[in-house]
Design a protein around this motif. Structure first.
Motif, PDB file in Angstrom:
ATOM      1  N   ASN A   1      -8.791  34.977 -32.850  1.00 13.28           N
ATOM      2  CA  ASN A   1      -9.530  33.733 -33.062  1.00 13.28           C
ATOM      3  C   ASN A   1     -10.983  33.944 -33.451  1.00 13.28           C
ATOM      4  O   ASN A   1     -11.575  33.126 -34.158  1.00 13.28           O
ATOM      5  N   LEU A   2     -11.604  35.029 -32.997  1.00 17.66           N
ATOM      6  CA  LEU A   2     -13.005  35.272 -33.328  1.00 17.66           C
ATOM      7  C   LEU A   2     -13.175  35.969 -34.677  1.00 17.66           C
ATOM      8  O   LEU A   2     -14.241  35.878 -35.284  1.00 17.66           O
ATOM      9  N   THR A   3     -12.149  36.650 -35.144  1.00 17.43           N
ATOM     10  CA  THR A   3     -12.267  37.377 -36.406  1.00 17.43           C
ATOM     11  C   THR A   3     -11.614  36.557 -37.519  1.00 17.43           C
ATOM     12  O   THR A   3     -12.254  35.694 -38.111  1.00 17.43           O
ATOM     13  N   LYS A   4     -10.338  36.750 -37.782  1.00 14.63           N
ATOM     14  CA  LYS A   4      -9.708  35.997 -38.868  1.00 14.63           C
ATOM     15  C   LYS A   4      -9.747  34.491 -38.628  1.00 14.63           C
ATOM     16  O   LYS A   4      -9.784  33.706 -39.575  1.00 14.63           O
TER      17      LYS A   4
ATOM     18  N   ASP B   1       3.895  25.349 -31.015  1.00 13.86           N
ATOM     19  CA  ASP B   1       3.625  25.678 -29.612  1.00 13.86           C
ATOM     20  C   ASP B   1       2.678  26.877 -29.633  1.00 13.86           C
ATOM     21  O   ASP B   1       3.089  27.985 -29.983  1.00 13.86           O
ATOM     22  N   LEU B   2       1.414  26.657 -29.290  1.00 11.32           N
ATOM     23  CA  LEU B   2       0.373  27.653 -29.548  1.00 11.32           C
ATOM     24  C   LEU B   2      -0.348  28.055 -28.265  1.00 11.32           C
ATOM     25  O   LEU B   2      -0.615  27.210 -27.410  1.00 11.32           O
ATOM     26  N   ALA B   3      -0.651  29.345 -28.150  1.00 14.88           N
ATOM     27  CA  ALA B   3      -1.403  29.854 -27.002  1.00 14.88           C
ATOM     28  C   ALA B   3      -2.635  30.595 -27.503  1.00 14.88           C
ATOM     29  O   ALA B   3      -2.548  31.402 -28.433  1.00 14.88           O
ATOM     30  N   THR B   4      -3.793  30.321 -26.879  1.00 14.78           N
ATOM     31  CA  THR B   4      -5.049  30.871 -27.383  1.00 14.78           C
ATOM     32  C   THR B   4      -5.909  31.431 -26.261  1.00 14.78           C
ATOM     33  O   THR B   4      -5.856  30.965 -25.112  1.00 14.78           O
ATOM     34  N   GLY B   5      -6.709  32.435 -26.605  1.00 13.05           N
ATOM     35  CA  GLY B   5      -7.601  33.065 -25.639  1.00 13.05           C
ATOM     36  C   GLY B   5      -8.811  32.202 -25.312  1.00 13.05           C
ATOM     37  O   GLY B   5      -9.163  31.268 -26.039  1.00 13.05           O
ATOM     38  N   VAL B   6      -9.488  32.555 -24.226  1.00 10.37           N
ATOM     39  CA  VAL B   6     -10.560  31.722 -23.671  1.00 10.37           C
ATOM     40  C   VAL B   6     -11.808  31.697 -24.554  1.00 10.37           C
ATOM     41  O   VAL B   6     -12.551  30.719 -24.549  1.00 10.37           O
ATOM     42  N   SER B   7     -12.040  32.735 -25.345  1.00  7.29           N
ATOM     43  CA  SER B   7     -13.258  32.762 -26.164  1.00  7.29           C
ATOM     44  C   SER B   7     -13.283  31.644 -27.187  1.00  7.29           C
ATOM     45  O   SER B   7     -14.353  31.293 -27.701  1.00  7.29           O
TER      46      SER B   7
ATOM     47  N   PRO C   1      -4.845  33.477 -20.289  1.00  5.09           N
ATOM     48  CA  PRO C   1      -5.836  34.197 -19.479  1.00  5.09           C
ATOM     49  C   PRO C   1      -6.213  35.526 -20.113  1.00  5.09           C
ATOM     50  O   PRO C   1      -6.036  36.600 -19.540  1.00  5.09           O
ATOM     51  N   GLN C   2      -6.717  35.458 -21.359  1.00  4.90           N
ATOM     52  CA  GLN C   2      -7.198  36.640 -22.071  1.00  4.90           C
ATOM     53  C   GLN C   2      -8.363  36.215 -22.948  1.00  4.90           C
ATOM     54  O   GLN C   2      -8.546  35.028 -23.221  1.00  4.90           O
ATOM     55  N   ASN C   3      -9.159  37.177 -23.390  1.00  4.39           N
ATOM     56  CA  ASN C   3     -10.368  36.850 -24.132  1.00  4.39           C
ATOM     57  C   ASN C   3     -10.102  36.442 -25.572  1.00  4.39           C
ATOM     58  O   ASN C   3     -10.652  35.446 -26.054  1.00  4.39           O
ATOM     59  N   ARG C   4      -9.314  37.230 -26.273  1.00  3.73           N
ATOM     60  CA  ARG C   4      -9.105  37.017 -27.707  1.00  3.73           C
ATOM     61  C   ARG C   4      -7.633  36.835 -28.032  1.00  3.73           C
ATOM     62  O   ARG C   4      -6.765  37.333 -27.337  1.00  3.73           O
ATOM     63  N   GLY C   5      -7.393  36.188 -29.149  1.00  2.00           N
ATOM     64  CA  GLY C   5      -6.059  36.140 -29.704  1.00  2.00           C
ATOM     65  C   GLY C   5      -5.400  34.788 -29.640  1.00  2.00           C
ATOM     66  O   GLY C   5      -5.593  34.020 -28.687  1.00  2.00           O
ATOM     67  N   ILE C   6      -4.623  34.475 -30.678  1.00  3.90           N
ATOM     68  CA  ILE C   6      -3.831  33.252 -30.751  1.00  3.90           C
ATOM     69  C   ILE C   6      -2.426  33.631 -31.209  1.00  3.90           C
ATOM     70  O   ILE C   6      -2.263  34.416 -32.149  1.00  3.90           O
TER      71      ILE C   6
ATOM     72  N   GLU D   1     -16.753  24.576 -16.655  1.00  4.68           N
ATOM     73  CA  GLU D   1     -15.949  24.783 -15.455  1.00  4.68           C
ATOM     74  C   GLU D   1     -14.553  25.290 -15.799  1.00  4.68           C
ATOM     75  O   GLU D   1     -14.020  26.199 -15.163  1.00  4.68           O
ATOM     76  N   GLY D   2     -13.958  24.730 -16.849  1.00  6.06           N
ATOM     77  CA  GLY D   2     -12.603  25.110 -17.217  1.00  6.06           C
ATOM     78  C   GLY D   2     -12.471  26.499 -17.790  1.00  6.06           C
ATOM     79  O   GLY D   2     -11.351  27.003 -17.970  1.00  6.06           O
ATOM     80  N   SER D   3     -13.605  27.151 -18.108  1.00  7.75           N
ATOM     81  CA  SER D   3     -13.569  28.500 -18.658  1.00  7.75           C
ATOM     82  C   SER D   3     -13.951  29.559 -17.636  1.00  7.75           C
ATOM     83  O   SER D   3     -14.002  30.753 -17.968  1.00  7.75           O
ATOM     84  N   LEU D   4     -14.249  29.154 -16.407  1.00  7.34           N
ATOM     85  CA  LEU D   4     -14.585  30.121 -15.372  1.00  7.34           C
ATOM     86  C   LEU D   4     -13.397  31.035 -15.094  1.00  7.34           C
ATOM     87  O   LEU D   4     -12.240  30.624 -15.189  1.00  7.34           O
ATOM     88  N   HIS D   5     -13.694  32.275 -14.731  1.00  7.75           N
ATOM     89  CA  HIS D   5     -12.634  33.246 -14.481  1.00  7.75           C
ATOM     90  C   HIS D   5     -11.636  32.727 -13.441  1.00  7.75           C
ATOM     91  O   HIS D   5     -10.406  32.827 -13.631  1.00  7.75           O
ATOM     92  N   ALA D   6     -12.138  32.158 -12.370  1.00  6.14           N
ATOM     93  CA  ALA D   6     -11.262  31.680 -11.309  1.00  6.14           C
ATOM     94  C   ALA D   6     -10.402  30.499 -11.754  1.00  6.14           C
ATOM     95  O   ALA D   6      -9.351  30.231 -11.152  1.00  6.14           O
ATOM     96  N   GLU D   7     -10.828  29.799 -12.786  1.00 12.28           N
ATOM     97  CA  GLU D   7     -10.067  28.657 -13.285  1.00 12.28           C
ATOM     98  C   GLU D   7      -8.998  29.077 -14.292  1.00 12.28           C
ATOM     99  O   GLU D   7      -8.026  28.348 -14.522  1.00 12.28           O
TER     100      GLU D   7
END
Length: 343
Positions: A311-314, A177-183, A238-243, A191-197
């Motif tokens: 997600n962007l680094t390691k 069960d995994l959660a990941t940032g938008v980047s 709803p965050q930029n980085r991280g999984i 469309e699915g990456s827009l702030h309002a979405e």
């Protein structure tokens, strides 16, 4: 004295390209000699990424204008299905670290099934080494082409591969069960990456059909010595980085914790937390570290394994740099020991 290697970054206008530039800027053994971005060719890097305007960098060019003379290694941060054709056109003596999905899967039929088209560089696919550094270190040192893992895939693999190898969990009962940032969705407008979405919400996506399932199938089955298929549900944070992966398994908690601790003893970037402690994405943000935790469920015989990384680094650019260090004969941790950003 550390030798200085000249590198190129193809596809430097995306998030992973910018992360590579950020990391290599303070790397004592690498120098950026070329940056490509076809749609932004001719622009300075500061125009594309103002946060890096303090760096003295070459202007962006098209891939067609790239001069590979004197380049020791190229990072390919292009979209999947683009990388295979571009890399096939590069000199065969040029070392390449690919950040796309194009060379991760060893079976051409599996690639075609999950990506919807035949692979166009089968000879390169056959020679590529899967870039999960801690498990393929020796092969990466000797390869010309390293295929970076998927960021979601890496998060799950770090939490489970040692357990399957040690035989301390039931391979037929695994839920990721995994959660990941938008980047992780890239920089191209969607469309699915827009702030309002995305903001003020949390949702599952690509349920039962996420392409990183193919990597899980490949690597888990190899580790277990038999077919392993897991349940994997990714969610968008709803965050930029991280999984953060919460992994549910059948096993004994202390045995699971021991297997992870022993597997990652001496690994510079893999941190197994004390038994009973769970990690958080904010504690690895902007770093090449992975934090892992093990907590027993209240029901005997069930265990929760937690795995988190940036997600962007390691999960991508940091992993790519770690592998490039090995391929170039540089210290593996060079340029990667910066502490996570906090708060």
């Amino acid at each position: 004295m550390t030798k200085t290697c000249d590198v190129a970054i193809l596809g430097a206008s995306g998030y992973t390209g910018a992360e590579l530039v950020r990391l290599i800027a303070t790397h004592p053994g690498m120098r950026i000699k070329a940056l490509t971005a076809d749609r932004k060719a001719g622009q300075s890097y500061a125009e594309v990424f103002p946060h890096l305007r303090h760096l003295d960098l070459p202007r962006l060019t098209t891939i067609g204008e790239l001069d590979t003379g004197g380049i020791d290694l190229a990072f390919c941060a292009l979209p999947h299905a683009t990388s295979q054709e571009v890399i096939a056109g590069l000199p065969r003596d040029l070392k390449v670290v690919d950040l796309s999905a194009d060379f991760r899967l060893k079976d051409p039929a599996v690639y075609e099934k999950w990506y919807g088209h035949p692979h166009l560089a089968l000879d390169l696919q056959a020679e590529a080494v899967y870039g999960l550094t801690e498990f393929y270190r020796d092969e990466i040192k000797g390869t010309r082409l390293c295929a970076g893992t998927g960021c979601n895939a890496a998060t799950g693999l770090y939490g489970l591969l040692p357990l399957l190898r040690a035989g301390v969990i039931d391979p037929d009962d695994i839920i990721i069960d995994l959660a990941t940032g938008v980047s992780g969705a890239g920089r191209s407008p969607k469309e699915g990456s827009l702030h309002a979405e995305v903001s003020e919400g949390y949702h599952a996506y690509n349920v039962a059909k996420h392409r990183h399932l193919a990597e899980f199938d490949q690597e888990f089955s190899k580790a277990a010595g038999r077919k392993v298929e897991v349940t994997f549900v990714p969610h968008l944070l709803p965050q930029n980085r991280g999984i953060l992966a919460t992994i549910y398994v059948r096993g004994e908690g202390e045995a699971v914790h021991k297997a992870l601790t022993e597997a990652y003893a001496g690994e510079p970037f893999l941190v197994v937390l004390p038994y009973g402690e769970a990690p958080a994405t904010r504690h690895v943000r902007g770093s090449n570290f992975v934090h892992l935790g093990v907590i027993p469920d209240r029901r005997p015989g069930r265990v929760m394994v937690f795995s988190t990384l940036d997600n962007l680094t390691k999960g991508s650019s940091g992993q790519a740099l770690q592998n490039a260090n090995l391929m170039l004969g540089l210290p593996e941790t060079m340029g990667l020991m910066a502490a996570p950003l906090f708060p």
